[in-house]
Design an enzyme around this catalytic site. Structure first.
Site, PDB file in Angstrom:
ATOM      1  N   CYS A  52       0.867  -1.165  -0.063  1.00 22.16           N
ATOM      2  CA  CYS A  52       0.001   0.081   0.072  1.00 22.16           C
ATOM      3  C   CYS A  52       0.887   1.392  -0.142  1.00 22.16           C
ATOM      4  O   CYS A  52       1.831   1.500   0.995  1.00 22.16           O
ATOM      5  CB  CYS A  52      -0.923  -0.192   1.288  1.00 22.16           C
ATOM      6  SG  CYS A  52      -1.696   1.381   1.403  1.00 22.16           S
ATOM      7  N   TRP A  85      -7.545  -6.835   5.657  1.00 20.13           N
ATOM      8  CA  TRP A  85      -6.113  -6.862   6.040  1.00 20.13           C
ATOM      9  C   TRP A  85      -5.955  -7.965   7.170  1.00 20.13           C
ATOM     10  O   TRP A  85      -6.712  -8.115   8.090  1.00 20.13           O
ATOM     11  CB  TRP A  85      -5.189  -5.772   6.496  1.00 20.13           C
ATOM     12  CG  TRP A  85      -5.423  -4.681   5.592  1.00 20.13           C
ATOM     13  CD1 TRP A  85      -6.019  -3.489   5.269  1.00 20.13           C
ATOM     14  CD2 TRP A  85      -4.785  -4.700   4.251  1.00 20.13           C
ATOM     15  NE1 TRP A  85      -5.797  -2.664   4.214  1.00 20.13           N
ATOM     16  CE2 TRP A  85      -5.075  -3.540   3.566  1.00 20.13           C
ATOM     17  CE3 TRP A  85      -3.514  -5.589   3.595  1.00 20.13           C
ATOM     18  CZ2 TRP A  85      -4.456  -3.058   2.427  1.00 20.13           C
ATOM     19  CZ3 TRP A  85      -3.230  -5.049   2.405  1.00 20.13           C
ATOM     20  CH2 TRP A  85      -3.609  -4.088   1.703  1.00 20.13           C
ATOM     21  N   VAL A 118     -11.446  -1.044   6.524  1.00 25.43           N
ATOM     22  CA  VAL A 118     -10.309  -1.119   7.218  1.00 25.43           C
ATOM     23  C   VAL A 118      -9.151  -0.920   6.426  1.00 25.43           C
ATOM     24  O   VAL A 118      -8.763  -1.593   5.504  1.00 25.43           O
ATOM     25  CB  VAL A 118     -10.437  -2.740   7.658  1.00 25.43           C
ATOM     26  CG1 VAL A 118      -9.189  -3.045   8.307  1.00 25.43           C
ATOM     27  CG2 VAL A 118     -11.584  -3.145   8.382  1.00 25.43           C
ATOM     28  N   VAL A 120      -4.842   0.655   5.866  1.00 25.49           N
ATOM     29  CA  VAL A 120      -3.658   0.764   6.489  1.00 25.49           C
ATOM     30  C   VAL A 120      -3.014   2.322   5.832  1.00 25.49           C
ATOM     31  O   VAL A 120      -3.714   2.468   4.782  1.00 25.49           O
ATOM     32  CB  VAL A 120      -2.895  -0.363   6.231  1.00 25.49           C
ATOM     33  CG1 VAL A 120      -3.136  -1.629   7.073  1.00 25.49           C
ATOM     34  CG2 VAL A 120      -2.559  -0.721   4.645  1.00 25.49           C
ATOM     35  N   TYR A 183      -5.503   6.050  -8.772  1.00 21.93           N
ATOM     36  CA  TYR A 183      -6.961   5.327  -8.384  1.00 21.93           C
ATOM     37  C   TYR A 183      -8.038   5.694  -9.035  1.00 21.93           C
ATOM     38  O   TYR A 183      -8.837   5.021  -9.295  1.00 21.93           O
ATOM     39  CB  TYR A 183      -6.987   5.503  -6.963  1.00 21.93           C
ATOM     40  CG  TYR A 183      -6.006   4.708  -6.170  1.00 21.93           C
ATOM     41  CD1 TYR A 183      -6.339   3.478  -5.644  1.00 21.93           C
ATOM     42  CD2 TYR A 183      -4.865   5.150  -5.651  1.00 21.93           C
ATOM     43  CE1 TYR A 183      -5.413   2.536  -4.949  1.00 21.93           C
ATOM     44  CE2 TYR A 183      -3.685   4.338  -5.023  1.00 21.93           C
ATOM     45  CZ  TYR A 183      -4.086   3.044  -4.628  1.00 21.93           C
ATOM     46  OH  TYR A 183      -3.320   1.985  -3.994  1.00 21.93           O
TER      47      TYR A 183
END
Length: 341
Positions: A52, A85, A118, A120, A183
């Protein structure tokens, strides 16, 4: 990085127009503990995926600032399932410090039924097992400015006060058109939407090219937060964004200035030693099944050029300012050779 297209499950990627969610958990870990979370060695655990780009910012900052002993590290499997994750890289599929199988368990301990996915990077309070923050924009700024008592001797100033206005201005454009733009292009659901996003990516890169042709770093003569944020997108560009996200007007290797700039950073301690191309490629190509339904991971590109001479030192500049490079990567955190140049 989470369910980036806003649709639950991996098959949703690319089926809904992209909109990056704001970080729902925006508490800050500060020197004075004003949000209830004071800086303290060993209290928190940084959860990342090496795949990521948003999490990779925190990996680079933590290395450059020498916070490895103060802020422990959990690395998630690059291939998510529909619960996001997971810690399947660890023995028994559990993070050895937090004792959880999924990062979502730390989110749930903080708040049940929270909005958003969720994501990171995330910082978790070790004692309670609760998520503290997933504010990817603020985490690295706080590591640079609030965690100073725990920085290594010789740590660089990644967010110098005198340059903050210029750094913020540069980062805002990079975020909108490059970090986020790839993106928007990759998850576009219509031709016009894709073309606008893709054009924005390359317009911004072409604006940055003359700036980086005359100076080694984006702002001032040292590495700053702005360079970290651009690096984590550029290092993924040819490997995933060019093909997978259709940002293919040209490859980074075809722009001598940007290719030299990103190689310079890659070869700087704290940057390339946090990169795992295997994790990067498997995540994008195997998780985004709405875009790549076969989940086939391409063999290329050739990674051998990353360690070739860049000659950027001829522009001057002092990578760490008055400071020094970070030491060797701590035992247990070295990136596997597989997938690396």
């Amino acid at each position: 990085m989470s369910g980036d297209g806003g649709t639950p499950g991996n098959s949703g990627y690319g089926r809904k127009s992209f909109k990056r969610s704001r970080s729902h958990f925006a508490d800050r870990i500060t020197a004075d503990g004003r949000d209830g979370w004071p800086v303290a060695p060993g209290r928190y655990r940084l959860v990342v995926s090496r795949a990521c780009p948003w999490a990779s910012r925190a990996l680079v900052s933590r290395r450059l600032l020498g916070l490895e002993d103060a802020l422990s590290l959990a690395v998630a499997d690059p291939v998510q399932d529909d619960r996001s994750w997971r810690f399947t890289l660890d023995p028994d599929g559990r993070d050895p410090v937090l004792g959880i199988r999924y990062l979502s368990e730390a989110y749930d301990r903080r708040e049940t039924g929270y909005p958003g996915g969720v994501s990171v990077p995330a910082i978790v309070d070790v004692t309670s097992g609760e998520l503290v923050t997933n504010d990817y924009q603020q985490i690295t700024l706080d590591l640079a400015t609030e965690w100073t008592s725990l920085h290594r001797p010789g740590a660089p100033d990644l967010y110098p006060v005198a340059l903050r206005d210029e750094i913020d201005e540069v980062m805002a454009g990079v975020y909108e058109d490059v970090n986020n733009g790839v993106y928007r292009a990759g998850f576009a659901t219509g031709q016009e939407e894709y073309e606008a996003a893709c054009a924005g990516v390359f317009r911004r890169l072409e604006q940055l090219t003359p700036r980086l042709e005359r100076q080694r770093y984006l702002v001032g003569d040292t590495i700053t937060e702005a360079d970290i944020r651009l690096f984590t997108t550029l290092v993924r560009f040819d490997a995933v964004y060019h093909g997978h996200f259709k940002c293919n007007r040209w490859k980074l290797t075809e722009n001598p200035v940007l290719w030299g700039y990103v190689r310079d950073l890659f070869q700087t301690p704290g940057f390339g030693d946090t990169v795992d191309f295997d994790h990067i490629k498997r995540h994008y190509y195997q998780v985004h099944t709405g875009i790549n339904p076969t989940a086939i991971v391409p063999m290329g590109p050739d990674l051998s050029g990353w360690l070739t001479p860049h000659h950027r030192q001829e522009l001057g500049g002092r990578p760490f300012g008055e400071g020094t490079p970070p030491g060797p990567v701590p035992a247990g955190e070295a990136v596997l050779v597989r997938g690396r140049p």
